[in-house]
Write a protein that holds these residues in place. Structure first.
Motif: not given
Ligand SMILES: Nc1ncnc2c1ncn2[C@@H]1O[C@H](COP(=O)(O)OP(=O)(O)O)[C@@H](O)[C@H]1O
Ligand SMILES: [Mg+2]
Length: 628
Positions: A34, A38, A59, A64, A72, A77-80, A94-97, A99-100, A143
């Motif tokens: 992540n 970012a 980092d 965010m 997140a 939920a993903t921005s990717k 990442g792409f699956r949304g 992990a968090l 973050t």
């Molecule tokens: N270190 C980070 N800096 C900025 N944005 C983050 C960070 N970690 C997570 N995010 C935001 O949180 C969203 C969800 O993260 P995650 O669950 O890992 O899903 P993914 O990485 O598959 O999109 C990410 O798409 C991103 O927008």
């Protein structure tokens, strides 16, 4: 009423966590990815208690927005990724949304973040997947995510966690290797306040390898100059694809007994992939014994459309669209450069070469033997072990065999020992009746490396290095067991630089090193001072022996028993201390060697399982001369 119900998000997240969060290192991986996604240039990882108590990744990436900080933690939920088309060309890690939310469902998470587009930052506190607080805070852009008490609400999972050191070793390996994929970024790894890695930005991968692994390893590596190959598409309107590969691979004499030292990145993603592993093995075909593996750091890059990364929830596997093409590309690229950088022969008759790996010098012997044969000059065909040449190749004309003591003629009708069943080629790894070795009469040496000896039961060829290794191995084991290894104090301590992983292993096995005769002391940042060593180990070999021992410990992460470790240490000492091949031995030394070998508990093989002796039975010799 029907029986099927849709699971709540809470339960679904916990299920997903089972796949995404296998162990502390998987949390580190997701958080690191992540941060890289970012756009961070500074990444700091802090660990406590092997990651169980705390994993914190901070980092200086894009941060965010306040609303996103909450979103997140929602599933998917993903921005990717925006729509299904994007799945075909994923450029982010990442792409699956997933992990968090997965991590948050099995731990206590504290997220602190700020985007440059907002004046204030956000702090979100979550435990077991439930949001506890969400506050405004002041902080820099970037973050920090702290994950505490992993699996606190999944006791079954917690039970399966390995020891703190094991988990830490996995984390160290992960951070180390991500740092290799991004030489231009700063990576720090801290464990309970101790710094394990601090890699500052450098220009080249080579410099980063040096930062992380030190110069010793670099000497054993060949840099793969970037190579590209185009793949034409069958459809005329589809543009050709370009693949490229670069990185480092080890010289053939670096032989690891597992794949732990192979790291493959595809488009910057650390993956485990059978196809690429196979391609790598094929590149080393004939250069390395079958069950050995090289060190490799491979960066394979291609168009995103060429590789499907959406294969596994932990995103550690990929599927290539053109598998066999990729396989051959990697194999050829590695093989070609292995050939180009063919190691310079380090063989001087009568003197062991500078290369401390005793078997590497065989390349020269075999080169000499095959000179003028059909092999192209650039193919180093060193088939190392076991060397079982047909008898016709024996060069008894060599004056190296002292004939001062004339070979006594054996009467032809002597007691013919049993054949050992079905080996028409004659040479057998001698396994029976090794006690007879003590009665053998050494005739001389072949290539200064093999003792040729006559016995009542035929002709014997003894690998002098392997024989000596066996003798020393048993001797060291006995000394270890008795707690009195012969130790030699060094005038000047030898200072060794360790990688983060080695540092962890060192901490784990320091006592056992001491028991085996190594007096060592931590000496600042990932450095140890060696003050004394077993007398058998020459100072020039010291560094290698210790690094080798650390590697044994690492390989046996899962099943480390003291006795295995001791045997490993003894084997390593024995291998380094044993006389090398290509060392002339006089008659007395050869006799000593055979007598002492015969007195060992297990004279048939070296500690690594290689045969000590080959035997040509009298019967087979007679048969070959058509005498019977
Ligand atoms: N270190 C980070 N800096 C900025 N944005 C983050 C960070 N970690 C997570 N995010 C935001 O949180 C969203 C969800 O993260 P995650 O669950 O890992 O899903 P993914 O990485 O598959 O999109 C990410 O798409 C991103 O927008
Ligand atoms: Mg992610």
């Amino acid at each position: 009423m029907g029986r099927i119900r849709v699971l709540s998000d809470h339960v679904a997240n916990k299920i997903a966590a089972g796949e995404v969060v296998e162990r502390p290192a998987s949390v580190v991986k997701e958080l690191l990815e992540n941060s890289l996604d970012a756009g961070a240039t500074n990444i700091r990882v802090e660990i406590e208690n092997g990651g169980r108590r705390l994993i914190r990744v901070a980092d200086d990436g894009c941060g965010m927005l306040r609303d996103d900080a909450l979103l997140a933690f929602e599933r998917h939920a993903t921005s990717k990724l925006h729509d299904v088309k994007d799945l075909l060309s994923i450029a982010t890690l990442g792409f699956r949304g997933e992990a968090l939310p997965s991590i948050a469902s099995v731990s206590r998470v504290l997220l602190e973040t700020r985007s440059p587009d907002e004046q204030t930052g956000t702090r979100v506190e979550i435990a077991g997947g439930r949001i506890l607080t969400c506050d405004e805070i002041a902080r820099d852009v970037g973050t920090a995510i702290a994950v505490r008490d992993l699996f606190f609400n999944v006791p079954a999972r917690k039970k399966f966690l390995r020891s703190e050191q094991t988990e830490l070793a996995h984390i160290a390996s992960l951070v180390t290797h991500y740092s290799l994929a991004h030489p231009d970024k700063t990576f720090e790894l801290w464990n309970g306040g101790a710094n394990l890695l601090h890699a500052t930005p450098v220009e080249t991968l080579r410099e980063r390898v040096f930062q992380v692994f030190g110069g010793q390893l670099l000497e054993d590596l060949i840099e793969l100059q970037p190579q590209s190959r185009r793949l034409q598409m069958p459809e005329p309107d589809e543009p050709a694809r370009t693949y490229s590969v670069c990185g480092f691979v080890s010289r053939p004499q670096v032989q690891k007994n597992n794949r732990n030292s192979i790291f493959v990145f595809v488009n910057g993603r650390l993956i485990r992939d059978r196809l690429v592993l196979h391609a790598l093995s094929s590149a080393y075909h004939n250069l390395m014994p079958q069950a050995c593996y090289p060190f490799a750091l491979l960066f394979l890059d291609c168009d995103c459309e060429e590789v499907d990364v959406n294969v596994h929830p932990s995103k550690t596997e990929v599927r290539f669209r053109h598998q066999s093409w990729v396989h051959d590309f990697v194999r050829d690229a590695v093989r070609e450069q292995l050939m180009l950088s063919r190691p310079a022969p380090s063989f001087t008759p009568g003197m062991p070469g500078p290369n401390p790996l005793p078997y590497s010098d065989f390349s020269q012997i075999l080169q000499n033997e095959t000179a003028g044969a059909s092999l192209p000059a650039t193919v180093p065909e060193y088939t190392l072990l076991p060397p079982a040449p047909p008898p016709a190749r024996f060069d008894f004309g060599d004056a190296a065999i002292p004939l001062s003591e004339p070979v006594k003629e054996e009467p032809l009708r002597l007691r013919v020992p049993d054949t050992h069943g079905g080996f028409p080629d004659g040479a057998l790894p001698a396994s029976h009746d090794m006690t007879r070795i003590g009665e053998l009469r050494p005739l001389g040496q072949l290539h200064g490396s093999f003792i040729i000896a006559a016995g009542t039961d035929g002709l014997w060829i003894i690998d002098q290095h392997v024989a000596h290794e066996r003798i020393l191995f048993e001797q060291v084991l006995k000394q270890q067991a008795a707690g009195r290894v012969e130790v030699q104090h060094l005038l000047m301590p030898v200072i060794l630089q360790l990688t983060p992983e080695q540092q962890i292993e060192y901490a784990r096995i320091a006592d056992e090193l001491h028991n085996s005769g190594f007096e060592t002391e931590p000496f600042g940042n990932r450095t140890i001072a060696v003050k004394a060593a077993p007398a058998a180990v020459g100072q020039g070999d010291l560094e290698r022996v210790i690094l080798e021992i650390l590697e044994i410990a690492e390989n046996e992460l899962r099943s480390v028993s003291i006795s295995d470790l001791r045997r490993g240490i003894a084997a390593s000492i024995a291998c380094r201390a044993a006389i090398k091949i290509n060392t002339p031995l006089d008659q007395r030394k050869m006799e000593w060697m055979l007598r002492t070998l015969a007195a060992t508990d297990y004279p048939m093989a070296c500690p690594h399982g290689r045969p000590v002796a080959l035997q040509y039975s009298t019967r087979d010799i007679l048969k070959s001369f058509h005498r019977i």
